[in-house]
Design a protein around this motif. Sequence first.
Motif, PDB file in Angstrom:
ATOM      1  N   UNK A 133       0.837  -1.205   0.000  1.00 57.47           N
ATOM      2  CA  UNK A 133       0.000   0.000   0.000  1.00 57.47           C
ATOM      3  C   UNK A 133       0.873   1.257   0.000  1.00 57.47           C
ATOM      4  N   UNK A 134       1.914   1.250   0.819  1.00 55.86           N
ATOM      5  CA  UNK A 134       2.783   2.432   0.939  1.00 55.86           C
ATOM      6  C   UNK A 134       3.543   2.736  -0.336  1.00 55.86           C
ATOM      7  N   UNK A 135       3.804   1.709  -1.143  1.00 54.88           N
ATOM      8  CA  UNK A 135       4.597   1.894  -2.355  1.00 54.88           C
ATOM      9  C   UNK A 135       3.761   2.339  -3.548  1.00 54.88           C
ATOM     10  N   UNK A 136       2.445   2.393  -3.385  1.00 55.46           N
ATOM     11  CA  UNK A 136       1.582   2.824  -4.485  1.00 55.46           C
ATOM     12  C   UNK A 136       1.658   4.347  -4.619  1.00 55.46           C
ATOM     13  N   UNK A 137       1.567   4.864  -5.860  1.00 54.33           N
ATOM     14  CA  UNK A 137       1.673   6.327  -6.036  1.00 54.33           C
ATOM     15  C   UNK A 137       0.702   7.143  -5.193  1.00 54.33           C
ATOM     16  N   UNK A 138      -0.492   6.585  -4.921  1.00 54.48           N
ATOM     17  CA  UNK A 138      -1.475   7.367  -4.159  1.00 54.48           C
ATOM     18  C   UNK A 138      -1.059   7.554  -2.709  1.00 54.48           C
ATOM     19  N   UNK A 168       5.173   7.089   3.668  1.00 58.23           N
ATOM     20  CA  UNK A 168       3.745   7.070   3.329  1.00 58.23           C
ATOM     21  C   UNK A 168       2.869   7.464   4.514  1.00 58.23           C
ATOM     22  N   UNK A 169       3.315   7.106   5.722  1.00 59.96           N
ATOM     23  CA  UNK A 169       2.538   7.390   6.938  1.00 59.96           C
ATOM     24  C   UNK A 169       3.457   8.126   7.917  1.00 59.96           C
ATOM     25  N   UNK A 170       3.749   9.396   7.660  1.00 58.69           N
ATOM     26  CA  UNK A 170       4.810  10.103   8.391  1.00 58.69           C
ATOM     27  C   UNK A 170       4.549  10.275   9.877  1.00 58.69           C
ATOM     28  N   UNK A 303      12.952  -4.341  -2.252  1.00 60.17           N
ATOM     29  CA  UNK A 303      11.793  -4.189  -1.378  1.00 60.17           C
ATOM     30  C   UNK A 303      10.825  -5.353  -1.394  1.00 60.17           C
ATOM     31  N   UNK A 304      11.211  -6.481  -1.985  1.00 59.55           N
ATOM     32  CA  UNK A 304      10.334  -7.650  -2.045  1.00 59.55           C
ATOM     33  C   UNK A 304      11.040  -8.886  -1.491  1.00 59.55           C
ATOM     34  N   UNK A 305      10.233  -9.877  -1.075  1.00 57.68           N
ATOM     35  CA  UNK A 305      10.765 -11.154  -0.621  1.00 57.68           C
ATOM     36  C   UNK A 305      11.220 -11.979  -1.827  1.00 57.68           C
ATOM     37  N   UNK A 306      12.260 -12.782  -1.638  1.00 57.06           N
ATOM     38  CA  UNK A 306      12.744 -13.648  -2.721  1.00 57.06           C
ATOM     39  C   UNK A 306      13.179 -14.985  -2.131  1.00 57.06           C
ATOM     40  N   UNK A 343       2.573  -8.366  -6.164  1.00 58.58           N
ATOM     41  CA  UNK A 343       3.933  -7.813  -6.213  1.00 58.58           C
ATOM     42  C   UNK A 343       4.548  -7.678  -4.832  1.00 58.58           C
ATOM     43  N   UNK A 344       4.231  -8.631  -3.951  1.00 62.51           N
ATOM     44  CA  UNK A 344       4.856  -8.697  -2.629  1.00 62.51           C
ATOM     45  C   UNK A 344       6.155  -9.495  -2.697  1.00 62.51           C
TER      46      UNK A 344
END
Length: 376
Positions: A133-138, A168-170, A303-306, A343-344
């Motif tokens: 959610x935080x990585x979305x442009x909105x 995103x959530x300062x 920023x993703x799990x692998x 995209x997690x």
Amino acid sequence: MIDREDFWEAHRRADSEVLTVPHLDGTVVESGGTTGKSKSSCYTRDEMRAITGCVSESMIAAGLRAGDRVANLLVAGFMAASYHHITHALRACTLPVVELPIASHPAPGLIADFLREYQANVLIATPSILARVANHPTTRDVSLPGVRLILYAGEFMYADQRALLSRAFPNAQCRPFLYVASDVGALATPVPQTDEYQARGTHVIIEIVDPDGGRPITEPGRPGLVVATSLVRRLMPVIRYPPGDLAEWTDVEHRRLRLAGRSQTDTRLGTAKVDFDVLRAHVTEFLGDETRPMQVVLRRRDGKEEMLVRIAAQIPDPATAAQVLQERLLASHPLVEDDLALEISHPIGVEWVTLDQLAVNPHSGRLLHTIDERGH
């Protein structure tokens, strides 16, 4: 100590040998993210009330206040326990709060719209969902300053995720609020201002044991396997059961511990659990002979799990074989496939290596089934 495989095989039989009486009221939830070998935990209503009451108390201890507007962003469906537990915990909460039952499956931009429109000031989710959610442009380009508290559980919070959430959530504080396992129940609550957890002695007895010999560890600072005995569950007793986590005591007398990742029988990738035994079974079936040595490497990239599955075998067409195995792994772990769509996580990688390329324990020389490079 209970053998987990034997425990679940006994429960899967038509007349479960684990249940003490027929299950006539309450709830059934699934633990794990694999198909074919379901792990359905059965709770009576009284047991569920006890567990969700503990969840409610933990949220209050972590900072929930009267009048909060709480967005439940956990995974709903798949018979998952987390969303269900939070819903009931908020209804049982002694504080007046408003629940916003959004769940995790809406698109990130839509979730952000819900948070703004309904003025959510508390978020409950896993770090993977929050980062999405935080990585979305909105939310990345137009932050949500009205969120004051983020409560997470089920996963570790990594440094890159924390940095993303702070943008995103300062104005939000990020806190874990519970150590819980759907096949056991509530295990421990966070100790404020530390990375430690306090065992809930009224609900569960926690032991930490040597993974090799099963002997209890009684000194601080030595990692071992968590073993739990529920004092709440009677319908489906859980006695000296390993939920799959590693931990170490920080204060033995006061029963404080620090989590140290997942055990080598399963691990968490994004929001899903991946069963090492299922992975091994796929490899054995595909190769058509005895089990080959293999290990799983867990990383974070971009920023993703692998996850990378290394297999000690040489075959004529490694690229095609890797693709077939990837398809089988996804088919048996649907939540991993969902994480890919959201995209997690990155796609699961397969690497064919020689035996000397697999890492071993430097002290015992034993093969390491799982190497976690994510930096908890």
